[in-house]
Design an enzyme around this catalytic site. Structure first.
Site: not given
Ligand code: GLA
Length: 386
Positions: A36, A122-123, A127, A171, A223
């Protein structure tokens, strides 16, 4: 009106029944990870796990917020210097500040209680779900007139300016725009997107997440470092090809041209990001034809890239990915930002039960920890419930 734990708490805390209730979900992403902020594509869908909040304006200059899952309370004002200290409250405060920066006038504060079942760390973007709930609610309650993409950007700016994570748009976009039964193919450079019907059952597949229940990330900085690596690679490429704005725009040969100008680390990060842009497009083509096996192979490719080049996987997730391969799972990979959290798995129906059983047993045996399985149900995005 239905009683929810948050509405019961709202009444007991604030003695008022005239609240409104809003919700916004977490998300999955089939493929297109860390693309993204590189101007590439993503393929997320909203899920049936969400944040939910009861809210009522209170005629004071304070926001009184209660996080039901943590049993914690925070009170803060609406101005920059009033920032709360609790981490979770910064998401609500940040959304209000970002709305104000875009011209929203809040004449008073509000009382609120929120809770959620999006697993933390957990990805799955708990948030973003929280930010989207309050951005959507304020927009609706105050008739502010922001469109959905602007609301997503308000959530994203909250992460940048109040949380310190320089995230992309995926997200918050997915949490706000989600639609039951559909994924969204978003071009993160142009902002254009389309809803893509997603019905794996039609082709005999099931989708589940395996939550490793570990999180290794240290406050967003790894990140941000990945993002900075890609930006440095873009800067080097721009000297020769000024039209390149994001890694997505660069040809792979152009990255090779600057190999002596950037560090080895920046090179492998940018290489992954560029490869992932193409992988998503190839997986989308295959899925459109119902060819989940080819799409699944691309997902394994993403896992290797995220593990070896982008280095955002971990021992636990690599193990879960290996077990998936051994069980004949069509596609499996670490999902979201990485450093822990979930893998996403597309599994042929007749292999599903065996996979779920095997991965749970083997994970427990290896790490002495239980992993969790979440069947994926693609659901609607942000909305008012009551
Ligand atoms: C997190 C970030 C997103 C994206 C993902 C990886 O969730 O908030 O913007 O970059 O990682 O794809």
């Amino acid at each position: 009106m239905n009683n929810l734990p948050i509405t019961d708490k709202f009444v007991s805390l604030y003695g008022d029944t005239e609240y409104r209730v809003y919700t916004s979900p977490g998300r999955i992403n089939i493929i297109g990870e860390h693309t993204d902020y590189n101007g590439g594509f993503v393929l997320p869908g909203a899920v049936d796990k969400a944040m939910v909040a009861a809210i009522r304006f209170n005629g004071t200059d304070k926001i009184n917020a209660y996080a039901l899952d943590l049993n914690e309370q925070a009170s803060f004002g609406l101005n920059e210097e009033d920032a709360p200290t609790q981490h979770w409250a910064k998401y609500i405060f940040g959304v209000i500040r970002e709305l104000q920066k875009r011209g929203a006038v809040l004449n008073e504060g509000f009382d609120t209680v929120f809770a959620g079942d999006v697993p933390l760390g957990a990805g799955m973007s708990s948030s973003a779900a929280l930010e989207s709930t309050y951005a959507f609610a304020m927009n609706d309650m105050l008739a502010l007139g922001f469109n959905k993409m602007e609301l997503a950007k308000i959530g994203q700016a909250t992460e940048h300016n109040y949380v310190g994570v320089k995230c992309g748009i995926m997200d918050q976009f997915a949490s706000i725009h989600g639609k039951a039964g559909h994924l969204m193919r978003l071009d993160c450079k142009s902002g254009e997107f389309e809803y893509v019907s997603f019905d794996p059952a039609k082709y005999g597949y099931k989708v589940c997440l395996v939550d490793s229940c570990v999180k290794h990330e240290l406050v967003g900085s790894p990140y941000n470092k990945r993002r900075e690596s890609c930006e440095r690679a873009v800067k080097a490429i721009q000297k020769l090809h000024p039209e390149v704005e994001f890694m997505r725009d660069a040809k792979l040969e152009w990255l090779e041209e600057v190999i002596g100008e950037i560090t080895q680390e920046d090179y492998i990060r940018a290489l992954y990001a560029r490869q992932e842009v193409d992988r998503l497009l190839e997986a989308c083509d295959a899925m459109e034809k119902g060819d989940y096996e080819t799409a699944g192979r691309k997902m394994y490719g993403t896992h290797i890239g995220m593990s070896v080049l982008y280095e955002v996987s971990c021992e636990e997730l690599d193990f879960v990915n290996e077990v998936a391969k051994e069980c004949g799972v069509a596609g499996s990979r670490v999902m979201g930002g990485g450093f822990g959290g979930c893998t996403i798995n597309i599994v042929k129906e007749d292999k599903y039960d065996n996979f779920v059983k095997t991965v749970q047993e083997r994970y427990k045996e290896k790490f002495g920890l239980s992993c969790k399985i979440y069947p994926v149900v693609i659901s609607d995005g942000a909305r008012r419930l009551q």
